[in-house]
Write a protein that holds these residues in place. Structure first.
Motif, PDB file in Angstrom:
ATOM      1  N   HIS A  27       0.909  -1.329  -0.005  1.00 18.02           N
ATOM      2  CA  HIS A  27      -0.043  -0.064  -0.076  1.00 18.02           C
ATOM      3  C   HIS A  27       0.793   1.169   0.003  1.00 18.02           C
ATOM      4  O   HIS A  27       0.647   2.323  -0.594  1.00 18.02           O
ATOM      5  N   ILE A  28       1.996   1.299   0.610  1.00 15.42           N
ATOM      6  CA  ILE A  28       2.707   2.496   0.869  1.00 15.42           C
ATOM      7  C   ILE A  28       3.563   2.548  -0.686  1.00 15.42           C
ATOM      8  O   ILE A  28       3.605   3.907  -1.044  1.00 15.42           O
ATOM      9  N   LEU A  29       3.842   1.749  -1.058  1.00 15.20           N
ATOM     10  CA  LEU A  29       4.638   1.992  -2.524  1.00 15.20           C
ATOM     11  C   LEU A  29       3.567   2.119  -3.563  1.00 15.20           C
ATOM     12  O   LEU A  29       3.989   2.942  -4.344  1.00 15.20           O
ATOM     13  N   SER A  30       2.343   1.516  -3.557  1.00 18.07           N
ATOM     14  CA  SER A  30       1.576   1.569  -4.872  1.00 18.07           C
ATOM     15  C   SER A  30       0.809   2.850  -4.563  1.00 18.07           C
ATOM     16  O   SER A  30       0.333   3.294  -5.635  1.00 18.07           O
ATOM     17  N   VAL A  31       0.088   2.724  -3.445  1.00 14.73           N
ATOM     18  CA  VAL A  31      -1.110   3.747  -3.162  1.00 14.73           C
ATOM     19  C   VAL A  31      -0.563   4.994  -2.960  1.00 14.73           C
ATOM     20  O   VAL A  31      -0.585   6.117  -3.353  1.00 14.73           O
ATOM     21  N   GLN A  58      11.223  -0.766   0.000  1.00  8.97           N
ATOM     22  CA  GLN A  58      11.630  -2.185  -0.614  1.00  8.97           C
ATOM     23  C   GLN A  58      10.118  -2.942  -0.686  1.00  8.97           C
ATOM     24  O   GLN A  58       9.337  -2.607   0.301  1.00  8.97           O
ATOM     25  N   PRO A  59       9.793  -3.795  -1.575  1.00  6.28           N
ATOM     26  CA  PRO A  59       8.550  -4.469  -1.573  1.00  6.28           C
ATOM     27  C   PRO A  59       8.492  -5.292  -0.380  1.00  6.28           C
ATOM     28  O   PRO A  59       7.068  -5.509   0.050  1.00  6.28           O
ATOM     29  N   ASP A  60       9.606  -5.995   0.321  1.00  9.28           N
ATOM     30  CA  ASP A  60       9.246  -6.285   1.527  1.00  9.28           C
ATOM     31  C   ASP A  60      10.018  -5.793   2.984  1.00  9.28           C
ATOM     32  O   ASP A  60      10.233  -6.374   3.830  1.00  9.28           O
ATOM     33  N   LEU A  61      10.350  -4.603   2.805  1.00  3.78           N
ATOM     34  CA  LEU A  61      10.992  -3.880   3.980  1.00  3.78           C
ATOM     35  C   LEU A  61      10.933  -2.119   3.757  1.00  3.78           C
ATOM     36  O   LEU A  61      11.255  -2.000   2.728  1.00  3.78           O
ATOM     37  N   ILE A  62      10.091  -1.724   4.605  1.00  3.88           N
ATOM     38  CA  ILE A  62      10.086  -0.173   4.772  1.00  3.88           C
ATOM     39  C   ILE A  62      10.778   0.122   5.871  1.00  3.88           C
ATOM     40  O   ILE A  62      10.165  -0.219   7.060  1.00  3.88           O
TER      41      ILE A  62
END
Length: 238
Positions: A27-31, A58-62
């Motif tokens: 959500h953070i990356l795409s929205v 990153q897709p698996d780490l923020i």
């Protein structure tokens, strides 16, 4: 997700957090389409709200650093909500709605018109309930997780436990065949009972009234539970 809701398990220090679950990362990356160096709104579950700076995306780490939790969450709705257990498909939406609108204590109880199979749904597992409540908090920019209580037996609950729960509140039961219109603009502590699809049966209304509830109606239109809940809360508390 209008606020990134962090838990104590996400924190790696006083001012740093790591998010690793797929839902929030995606959500953070795409929205949100967050950028490194951007300061975003964040909140600590059951704590304050504030903000932090994105340092790793990153897709698996923020990773969020320079976290500051210096704002109180929005005020709670002065409402204790008692609902007959909705059908599972509706339950998800109801949980998110009451969480978004600021209800902090909810009882899901049995009723004559509640099918026994509803109580077997995996949506009543604690983790599932928590997930949908958190989705509602993220929508509303709130951090305070509501309490949800399950009551599988109507009569013992209404006779033995409910009177103490509604003490010192104005207790209302939504019932389309009552004579009193639903009040508006309340500021006092209120308890509200909402029945299943088809409403409470007459005996259940009698038991609730004996417990201290006053029947109120919303007019001649019969609504689905998922429609009645936000309609009632908006009418009661403007």
């Amino acid at each position: 997700m209008n606020i990134i809701l962090l838990t104590a398990e996400d924190l790696t220090g006083d001012t740093c957090a790591e998010i690793r679950d797929q839902r929030r990362c995606q959500h953070i990356l795409s929205v949100h389409q967050a950028q490194v160096g951007e300061r975003i709104r964040a909140g600590l579950l059951n704590g304050n709200m504030g903000s932090g700076i994105m340092t790793t995306l990153q897709p698996d780490l923020i990773i969020i650093e320079d976290l500051i939790f210096d704002e109180p969450p929005p005020p709670d709705l002065p409402l204790f909500l008692v609902m007959a257990l909705p059908r599972p498909k509706m339950l998800k939406r109801v949980l998110q709605t009451v969480s978004t609108l600021g209800v902090k204590k909810l009882v899901l109880m049995n009723s004559y018109r509640v099918e026994k199979s509803y109580w077997q749904t995996p949506l009543l597992e604690p983790e599932s309930i928590r997930e949908h409540l958190i989705l509602g908090l993220e929508q509303a920019r709130d951090t305070q997780l509501p309490e949800v209580i399950l009551e599988k037996r109507f009569k013992p609950f209404v006779e033995d436990r409910l009177p103490a729960l509604i003490a010192q509140t104005r207790a209302l039961v939504a019932h389309p065949y009552s004579e009193t219109p639903c009040p508006t603009g309340l500021t006092e502590a209120t308890s509200l009972a909402i029945g299943p699809e088809g409403g409470f049966i007459p005996w259940e209304i009698e038991q609730l009234e004996a417990c201290g509830f006053e029947g109120v109606h919303l007019g001649k239109r019969i609504m689905r539970v998922e429609t009645a809940v936000p309609f009632l809360l908006a009418r009661l508390f403007h």
